[in-house]
Design a protein around this motif. Structure first.
Motif, PDB file in Angstrom:
ATOM      1  N   LEU A 216      45.501  71.034  46.530  1.00 23.32           N
ATOM      2  CA  LEU A 216      45.459  69.335  46.463  1.00 23.32           C
ATOM      3  C   LEU A 216      44.105  68.974  45.764  1.00 23.32           C
ATOM      4  O   LEU A 216      44.059  68.015  44.966  1.00 23.32           O
ATOM      5  CB  LEU A 216      45.440  68.877  47.859  1.00 23.32           C
ATOM      6  CG  LEU A 216      45.124  67.278  48.006  1.00 23.32           C
ATOM      7  CD1 LEU A 216      46.134  66.317  47.273  1.00 23.32           C
ATOM      8  CD2 LEU A 216      45.270  67.124  49.570  1.00 23.32           C
ATOM      9  N   LYS A 217      43.124  69.730  46.190  1.00 23.64           N
ATOM     10  CA  LYS A 217      41.620  69.400  45.627  1.00 23.64           C
ATOM     11  C   LYS A 217      41.647  69.583  44.065  1.00 23.64           C
ATOM     12  O   LYS A 217      41.136  68.761  43.442  1.00 23.64           O
ATOM     13  CB  LYS A 217      40.506  70.107  46.342  1.00 23.64           C
ATOM     14  CG  LYS A 217      39.250  70.169  46.045  1.00 23.64           C
ATOM     15  CD  LYS A 217      38.294  71.063  46.601  1.00 23.64           C
ATOM     16  CE  LYS A 217      36.962  70.989  46.256  1.00 23.64           C
ATOM     17  NZ  LYS A 217      36.721  71.708  45.058  1.00 23.64           N
ATOM     18  N   SER A 218      41.984  70.691  43.684  1.00 23.44           N
ATOM     19  CA  SER A 218      42.073  71.003  42.278  1.00 23.44           C
ATOM     20  C   SER A 218      42.721  70.006  41.414  1.00 23.44           C
ATOM     21  O   SER A 218      42.315  69.501  40.411  1.00 23.44           O
ATOM     22  CB  SER A 218      42.746  72.354  42.055  1.00 23.44           C
ATOM     23  OG  SER A 218      42.001  73.220  42.305  1.00 23.44           O
ATOM     24  N   ALA A 219      44.197  69.512  42.216  1.00 24.00           N
ATOM     25  CA  ALA A 219      44.898  68.580  41.430  1.00 24.00           C
ATOM     26  C   ALA A 219      44.391  67.209  41.338  1.00 24.00           C
ATOM     27  O   ALA A 219      44.519  66.361  40.101  1.00 24.00           O
ATOM     28  CB  ALA A 219      46.467  68.724  42.321  1.00 24.00           C
ATOM     29  N   VAL A 220      43.500  66.806  42.296  1.00 21.58           N
ATOM     30  CA  VAL A 220      43.073  65.539  42.426  1.00 21.58           C
ATOM     31  C   VAL A 220      41.657  65.459  41.327  1.00 21.58           C
ATOM     32  O   VAL A 220      41.635  64.549  40.384  1.00 21.58           O
ATOM     33  CB  VAL A 220      42.376  65.315  43.704  1.00 21.58           C
ATOM     34  CG1 VAL A 220      41.395  63.866  43.619  1.00 21.58           C
ATOM     35  CG2 VAL A 220      43.381  65.003  44.647  1.00 21.58           C
ATOM     36  N   PHE A 221      41.238  66.593  41.259  1.00 23.96           N
ATOM     37  CA  PHE A 221      40.078  66.533  40.290  1.00 23.96           C
ATOM     38  C   PHE A 221      40.595  66.795  39.007  1.00 23.96           C
ATOM     39  O   PHE A 221      39.851  66.193  37.818  1.00 23.96           O
ATOM     40  CB  PHE A 221      39.095  67.874  40.535  1.00 23.96           C
ATOM     41  CG  PHE A 221      37.883  67.483  41.337  1.00 23.96           C
ATOM     42  CD1 PHE A 221      36.681  67.290  40.988  1.00 23.96           C
ATOM     43  CD2 PHE A 221      38.098  67.753  42.859  1.00 23.96           C
ATOM     44  CE1 PHE A 221      35.618  66.986  41.933  1.00 23.96           C
ATOM     45  CE2 PHE A 221      37.052  67.760  43.828  1.00 23.96           C
ATOM     46  CZ  PHE A 221      35.867  67.017  43.196  1.00 23.96           C
ATOM     47  N   LEU A 222      41.514  67.644  38.961  1.00 27.85           N
ATOM     48  CA  LEU A 222      42.251  67.677  37.229  1.00 27.85           C
ATOM     49  C   LEU A 222      42.828  66.188  36.890  1.00 27.85           C
ATOM     50  O   LEU A 222      42.553  65.845  35.593  1.00 27.85           O
ATOM     51  CB  LEU A 222      43.263  68.597  37.437  1.00 27.85           C
ATOM     52  CG  LEU A 222      44.009  68.571  35.957  1.00 27.85           C
ATOM     53  CD1 LEU A 222      43.248  69.326  34.841  1.00 27.85           C
ATOM     54  CD2 LEU A 222      45.263  69.582  36.407  1.00 27.85           C
ATOM     55  N   ALA A 223      43.535  65.519  37.818  1.00 28.34           N
ATOM     56  CA  ALA A 223      44.033  64.228  37.816  1.00 28.34           C
ATOM     57  C   ALA A 223      42.852  63.093  36.969  1.00 28.34           C
ATOM     58  O   ALA A 223      42.764  62.526  36.147  1.00 28.34           O
ATOM     59  CB  ALA A 223      44.612  63.591  38.628  1.00 28.34           C
ATOM     60  N   GLU A 224      41.707  63.245  37.816  1.00 25.80           N
ATOM     61  CA  GLU A 224      40.687  62.346  37.584  1.00 25.80           C
ATOM     62  C   GLU A 224      39.843  62.637  36.315  1.00 25.80           C
ATOM     63  O   GLU A 224      39.129  61.663  35.866  1.00 25.80           O
ATOM     64  CB  GLU A 224      39.605  62.447  38.678  1.00 25.80           C
ATOM     65  CG  GLU A 224      40.148  61.714  40.182  1.00 25.80           C
ATOM     66  CD  GLU A 224      39.181  61.946  41.286  1.00 25.80           C
ATOM     67  OE1 GLU A 224      39.206  61.152  42.258  1.00 25.80           O
ATOM     68  OE2 GLU A 224      38.339  62.823  41.213  1.00 25.80           O
ATOM     69  N   ASN A 225      40.067  63.675  35.706  1.00 22.00           N
ATOM     70  CA  ASN A 225      39.175  64.136  34.652  1.00 22.00           C
ATOM     71  C   ASN A 225      40.174  64.486  33.445  1.00 22.00           C
ATOM     72  O   ASN A 225      39.867  64.972  32.481  1.00 22.00           O
ATOM     73  CB  ASN A 225      38.396  65.354  34.817  1.00 22.00           C
ATOM     74  CG  ASN A 225      37.188  64.708  35.957  1.00 22.00           C
ATOM     75  OD1 ASN A 225      36.352  64.483  35.413  1.00 22.00           O
ATOM     76  ND2 ASN A 225      37.516  65.355  37.155  1.00 22.00           N
TER      77      ASN A 225
END
Length: 277
Positions: A216-225
């Motif tokens: 989840l953490k990786s996915a959120v950071f990836l989406a935001e960037n």
């Protein structure tokens, strides 16, 4: 006077016996005859003097190949290495014993001790896990072959411990991808892929909740960037990861962090929906 001399007398007797034993050992060690070496090696083995027993078994083992005593010699030879903690050699010698005497009454114990030798060689999770893989294969073979063995529970416990070690290595690699992704965003794709594989391959792992969280953490950071054209799609993917985490772990230990991710996802998706109108 007599009582005062007893400790000195006892010490002298013990020293004399040790000296005699050492003298006998050196004499037999240099002897070319096999039988005295066999007798003394077995004597040392039964007494727990595995170092001297090993030295003698090493000399006579080739002489007993194909002979009735060969089975006994080879098993004691392998076990002497094991008892000394020389697990590379005990694993090798037990493997030789198993191949040489597949119908032996000792073969079950030999298979177990061979597997246990490699278990003892398994390093900490951060190092190369070749010996761990070998131990797991051998333990699993033992568990499958001898489900009623007296060693079954111990073998099962060791297999579970090594499996968790392998899982810890896998989750730590995935977490490293996640950490690197904070500075190099494309790496987050590898992080998510690694965590997806972990979740799929390890359904009963004690690290499964961690895998859900870091995915989840990786996915959120990836989406935001991500580029603006990919953000909506990637936030929707992050939302599915949030749902999966909460479904499996509604009282997750990552509570506040997960709720923060949820708010960020919902905010971005709300804004994306407003822009699309």
């Amino acid at each position: 006077m007599f009582l005062k001399m007893r400790p000195f007398f006892t010490t002298t007797v013990v020293f004399f016996l040790v000296l005699t034993s050492c003298s006998e050992y050196q004499k037999v060690l240099k002897n070319t005859e096999v039988k005295p070496k066999y007798d003394l090696a077995e004597k040392f083995y039964k007494e727990g003097d595995f170092k001297r027993a090993t030295r003698l078994f090493e000399q006579i083992a080739p002489k007993y190949v194909g002979k009735p005593q060969g089975e006994r010699v080879m098993f004691f030879f392998a076990d002497s290495y094991f008892q000394q903690g020389d697990y590379y050699l005990s694993g090798y010698q037990f493997e030789r014993f198993i191949k040489s005497y597949p119908k032996s009454e000792k073969v079950q114990q030999a298979i177990f001790l061979e597997a246990k030798s490699y278990y003892q060689l398994s390093p900490k999770y951060s190092l190369d896990q070749t010996d761990t893989d070998k131990a797991l294969n051998k333990l699993q073979n033992f568990i499958n072959t001898y489900p009623d063995s007296e060693y079954f529970d111990e073998a099962n416990t060791m297999a579970q411990e090594l499996t968790q070690k392998k899982q810890k290595k896998a989750i730590e690699i995935a977490k490293q991808f996640d950490k690197l992704g904070e500075f190099n965003y494309p790496v987050l794709v590898s992080s998510i892929a690694a965590l997806n594989n972990f979740i799929s391959d390890n359904p009963g792992s004690i690290y499964r909740e961690d895998a859900y969280y870091y995915r989840l953490k990786s996915a959120v950071f990836l989406a935001e960037n991500s580029f603006e054209t990919r953000q909506k799609e990637r936030f929707e993917e992050a939302k599915t990861y949030y749902d999966a985490l909460m479904k499996s772990y509604p009282d997750t230990k990552y509570g506040k962090k997960v709720e923060n991710f949820k708010k960020r996802i919902e905010q971005e998706l709300t804004e994306a929906k407003a822009l699309s109108k």
